[in-house]
Design a protein around this motif. Structure first.
Motif, mmCIF file in Angstrom:
data_model
loop_
_atom_site.group_PDB
_atom_site.id
_atom_site.type_symbol
_atom_site.label_atom_id
_atom_site.label_comp_id
_atom_site.label_asym_id
_atom_site.label_seq_id
_atom_site.Cartn_x
_atom_site.Cartn_y
_atom_site.Cartn_z
ATOM 1 N N SER A 143 0.890 -1.422 0.409
ATOM 2 C CA SER A 143 0.198 0.018 -0.189
ATOM 3 C C SER A 143 1.183 1.436 -0.252
ATOM 4 N N VAL A 144 2.112 0.872 0.576
ATOM 5 C CA VAL A 144 3.558 2.063 0.415
ATOM 6 C C VAL A 144 3.534 2.275 -0.729
ATOM 7 N N PRO A 145 4.241 2.993 -1.920
ATOM 8 C CA PRO A 145 4.796 2.816 -2.990
ATOM 9 C C PRO A 145 6.869 3.067 -2.181
ATOM 10 N N PRO A 146 6.639 2.085 -4.062
ATOM 11 C CA PRO A 146 8.229 1.378 -3.344
ATOM 12 C C PRO A 146 9.413 2.994 -3.191
ATOM 13 N N ASP A 147 8.756 4.099 -4.060
ATOM 14 C CA ASP A 147 9.596 5.485 -3.408
ATOM 15 C C ASP A 147 10.205 6.020 -1.704
ATOM 16 N N LYS A 148 9.247 5.146 -1.309
ATOM 17 C CA LYS A 148 8.552 6.132 0.192
ATOM 18 C C LYS A 148 8.875 4.143 0.985
ATOM 19 N N ALA A 149 9.128 3.066 0.545
ATOM 20 C CA ALA A 149 8.798 1.918 1.275
ATOM 21 C C ALA A 149 9.794 0.992 0.178
ATOM 22 N N LYS A 150 10.925 0.683 0.173
ATOM 23 C CA LYS A 150 12.265 -0.255 -0.556
ATOM 24 C C LYS A 150 11.110 -1.778 -0.612
ATOM 25 N N PRO A 151 11.092 -2.725 -1.860
ATOM 26 C CA PRO A 151 10.811 -4.004 -1.429
ATOM 27 C C PRO A 151 11.904 -4.590 -0.809
ATOM 28 N N ILE A 152 10.899 -5.556 -0.626
ATOM 29 C CA ILE A 152 11.956 -6.750 0.159
ATOM 30 C C ILE A 152 11.716 -7.694 -1.371
ATOM 31 N N LEU A 153 12.922 -8.445 -0.934
ATOM 32 C CA LEU A 153 13.490 -9.373 -3.079
ATOM 33 C C LEU A 153 13.753 -10.968 -2.110
ATOM 34 N N MET A 154 13.031 -11.750 -2.362
ATOM 35 C CA MET A 154 13.147 -12.978 -2.013
ATOM 36 C C MET A 154 13.286 -13.818 -3.150
ATOM 37 N N LEU A 155 14.566 -14.300 -3.842
ATOM 38 C CA LEU A 155 15.213 -15.923 -4.253
ATOM 39 C C LEU A 155 15.279 -16.880 -4.754
ATOM 40 N N ALA A 156 14.659 -18.411 -5.417
ATOM 41 C CA ALA A 156 15.482 -19.593 -5.530
ATOM 42 C C ALA A 156 15.840 -19.711 -6.634
ATOM 43 N N HIS A 157 16.355 -20.824 -7.437
ATOM 44 C CA HIS A 157 15.898 -21.651 -9.100
ATOM 45 C C HIS A 157 14.977 -22.202 -8.861
ATOM 46 N N GLN A 158 14.521 -22.339 -9.826
ATOM 47 C CA GLN A 158 13.838 -23.179 -10.196
ATOM 48 C C GLN A 158 14.715 -24.819 -11.575
ATOM 49 N N ASP A 159 15.567 -24.729 -11.615
ATOM 50 C CA ASP A 159 16.962 -25.593 -12.327
ATOM 51 C C ASP A 159 17.737 -26.509 -10.874
ATOM 52 N N PHE A 196 12.395 -16.253 -9.611
ATOM 53 C CA PHE A 196 12.457 -18.068 -9.795
ATOM 54 C C PHE A 196 13.190 -17.760 -11.013
ATOM 55 N N GLY A 197 14.771 -17.489 -10.654
ATOM 56 C CA GLY A 197 15.513 -18.040 -11.938
ATOM 57 C C GLY A 197 15.201 -19.492 -12.420
ATOM 58 N N CYS A 198 16.074 -19.592 -13.768
ATOM 59 C CA CYS A 198 16.038 -20.932 -14.175
ATOM 60 C C CYS A 198 17.143 -21.564 -14.873
ATOM 61 N N ASP A 199 18.346 -20.430 -14.434
ATOM 62 C CA ASP A 199 19.909 -21.070 -14.694
ATOM 63 C C ASP A 199 20.760 -20.827 -14.165
ATOM 64 N N GLU A 200 20.569 -21.153 -12.170
ATOM 65 C CA GLU A 200 21.556 -20.670 -11.945
ATOM 66 C C GLU A 200 22.377 -21.995 -12.204
ATOM 67 N N GLU A 201 22.079 -23.095 -11.871
ATOM 68 C CA GLU A 201 23.561 -23.783 -11.998
ATOM 69 C C GLU A 201 24.199 -23.553 -13.156
ATOM 70 N N ILE A 202 24.134 -22.673 -14.524
ATOM 71 C CA ILE A 202 25.098 -22.359 -15.672
ATOM 72 C C ILE A 202 25.629 -21.246 -15.700
ATOM 73 N N SER A 203 25.300 -20.457 -14.477
ATOM 74 C CA SER A 203 26.124 -18.735 -14.784
ATOM 75 C C SER A 203 24.466 -17.977 -14.562
ATOM 76 N N GLY A 204 23.028 -18.081 -14.548
ATOM 77 C CA GLY A 204 21.750 -17.315 -14.390
ATOM 78 C C GLY A 204 22.594 -16.503 -15.591
ATOM 79 N N GLU A 205 22.421 -16.783 -16.566
ATOM 80 C CA GLU A 205 22.905 -15.587 -17.760
ATOM 81 C C GLU A 205 21.264 -15.523 -18.138
ATOM 82 N N ASN A 206 21.126 -16.676 -18.433
ATOM 83 C CA ASN A 206 19.467 -16.271 -18.772
ATOM 84 C C ASN A 206 17.931 -16.207 -18.166
#
Length: 569
Positions: free
Chosen positions: A147-163, A226-236
């Motif tokens: 409800s608060v714009p990102p310029d007022k409250a920065k988002p939280i980011l959580m990562l994982a990978h599918q591959d 969710f990335g798809c190629d973390e195991e092979i460097s993540g470029e894709n």
């Protein structure tokens, strides 16, 4: 006049004093001084509140939401459902290969359509709530707008990978259960990706699902990717996801980033630690090509390309990088935490005194402690491993080309340029010895070279990555304090007689997709909220697994982190 007994006693004392004086004079003064210093632990003593201070457990302000989540996740029916969801995801063999062609052209990428379809089917409430964006087709970005714009409250980011890393067909028979069966034996979930990284992926989705079903409405935007190629460097996928989010939020536009860690919760020195990796080692693959004129094997040169390449490899392995523990390394902070929080009898006094000297920039102490902790050597030094070698096509022909690839993981104190300079210094004398031209890392490529000498050694760097910036961990750093407080609230130590976990900085010796996200946030942390010691011994190899009793607790940690980060708005 003294009697015979007194004379005998005085003689013994004089002999003992003479022996001591002789030993003292024969001992270099600097050794005596060093040993005296070596016994001084400085501030690295048990219970010193100024070293590795801990924050209290942080309970979310929204008690009703937290209690709703705790109630749901305590049910056996919930445990059964989340385990079934993970085993179903394991059954999708989303392998990533080093030789994959572009997405859309190589059909081996199509398996990731199945991953996306599966999680949409299993988590309908999540995908009805979030906005789903795609980065290069298979990079998935789920945005739950606050409800608060990102310029007022920065988002939280959580990562994982599918591959996952591929399963070698030759090893399938060695698995206790088939790698893509997703077998649950009542205690352990078996299968490729159970630990790396599908358990993490399911836990993130579960945390969103729990928050949504409990009625939570975020103020701070929550992003899960969710990335798809973390195991092979993540470029894709890793890099396109980062580019997408950077275009949306800009430099330093993310409040906190969390991704998989390397050790999680672990007991060391008879104390349980939650090890949060605040940096990653750098990376470089070095290609070495030795070329010369060929000819018939009946008239060989004294040293052909294969022999010269062997000489180079021997020089590399005979000259490993120096190991040292410096205050710039997050492992120094971990050892400092252990010195203060571990039982005094369990933590070696020699490490305490070394830490005090290292804090004063004593280079000898840096090297001595690295030697003492040799079992952890690659947390303190650049590693190098010759992984590929080739040369020669026919037994009766002198080989015109021989090549090798060396994989290096760079210590936090070094740089890509320093590693390149080290290799050039090692190989230059060998080139001169054999009257060969050395084309170093910054020389023109072989096709553009003006050298007329066909005998040459060429060096090139592939996928070079500097060591990651060290994320802040001081008490004044709000994101790390929130992460620490969440750990203490949601997780428990490994021993029943311990009151709580000690949160400590740590070093990630490998790389994650976070290497693409440095511009988005200073607050990047890599942490898996379970005991990973046994699991990591099986990741990337036969019998990968995760313990169900630990896995089912992960979503509580992630949902609590979202709640606590939201309270800081």
């Amino acid at each position: 006049m003294a009697g015979p007994g007194v004379k005998l006693l005085l003689s013994a004392i004089l002999v003992a004093f003479a022996a001591f004086l002789y030993t003292f004079l024969e001992t270099p003064f600097n050794s005596i001084v060093f040993e005296a210093k070596n016994s001084n632990p400085g501030p690295y003593t048990p219970h010193n509140p100024s070293i590795c201070p801990q924050v209290p457990a942080l309970r979310p302000k929204n008690h009703e939401i937290e209690q709703s989540i705790l109630s749901k996740t305590s049910l056996e029916s919930y445990h059964k459902n989340i385990i079934t969801r993970l085993t179903g995801l394991i059954q999708i063999p989303s392998e990533s290969y080093d030789d994959l062609g572009p997405i859309g052209l190589d059909p081996r990428w199509d398996i990731f359509f199945s991953v996306e379809a599966y999680i949409k089917k299993e988590y309908p409430a999540v995908f009805e709530t979030v906005t789903l964006d795609h980065a290069n087709t298979h990079g998935l970005i789920l945005t739950w707008e606050g409800s608060v714009p990102p310029d007022k409250a920065k988002p939280i980011l959580m990562l994982a990978h599918q591959d996952v890393v591929p399963v070698l067909p030759e090893t399938v028979h060695e698995w206790t259960h088939p790698p893509y069966e997703g077998f649950f034996d009542g205690e352990i979930i078996w299968g490729r990706g159970a630990t790396d990284d599908k358990g993490y992926m399911i836990s993130l989705l579960e945390s969103l699902d729990l928050l949504i079903s409990s009625g939570f409405k975020p103020k701070r935007t929550v992003v899960v990717a969710f990335g798809c190629d973390e195991e092979i460097s993540g470029e894709n996928c890793g890099r396109p996801i980062s580019d997408f989010l950077h275009g949306r939020y800009g430099d330093d536009g993310i409040y906190l980033i969390i991704d998989e860690g390397s050790v999680g919760i672990q007991q060391e020195f008879n104390r349980s630690f939650a090890m949060v990796s605040v940096a990653e080692k750098g990376y470089i693959d070095v290609s070495i090509n030795v070329s010369s004129t060929g000819g018939h094997a009946s008239n060989p040169t004294e040293h052909n390309t294969i022999g010269i390449l062997s000489e180079i490899i021997t020089a590399i392995e005979s000259n490993p990088f120096e190991g040292k523990v410096t205050a710039a390394n997050p492992m120094f902070d971990f050892l400092s935490c252990a010195a203060v929080h571990a039982p005094k009898s369990s933590f070696p006094g020699s490490i305490r005194s070394h830490l005090a000297q290292i804090a004063s920039r004593n280079e000898k102490a840096e090297q001595d402690l690295a030697r003492e902790l040799d079992s952890l050597r690659y947390y303190f030094r650049t590693s190098q491993s010759v992984g590929k070698i080739s040369g020669g096509l026919k037994i009766n022909a002198i080989p015109e080309l021989a090549s090798a690839m060396v994989n290096l993981r760079l210590a936090v104190e070094t740089s890509v340029s320093a590693v390149q300079a080290h290799y050039e210094a090692l190989i230059s004398p060998i080139a001169r010895k054999h009257n060969m031209t050395l084309e170093g890392f910054n020389s023109p490529q072989a096709s553009q070279s003006t050298s007329t000498n066909p005998r040459k050694i060429s060096l090139s760097a592939i996928d070079a990555l500097e060591p990651a910036p060290v994320s802040p961990t001081t008490g004044e750093t709000e994101p790390f304090s929130i992460l620490s407080g969440t750990i203490k609230r949601a997780l428990r130590p490994l021993s029943a007689n311990e009151e709580d976990l000690i949160v400590t900085p740590y070093l990630m010796p490998a790389n994650t997709d976070t290497k693409f996200f440095w511009a988005l946030s200073r607050n990047i942390y890599r942490f898996t909220p379970i005991n990973l010691v046994e699991n990591l011994n099986r990741a990337h190899t036969v019998d990968e697994f995760i313990r169900a009793s630990e896995f089912v607790r992960e979503p509580v940690f992630f949902s609590t982190l979202v709640l606590n980060a939201d309270d800081a708005v």
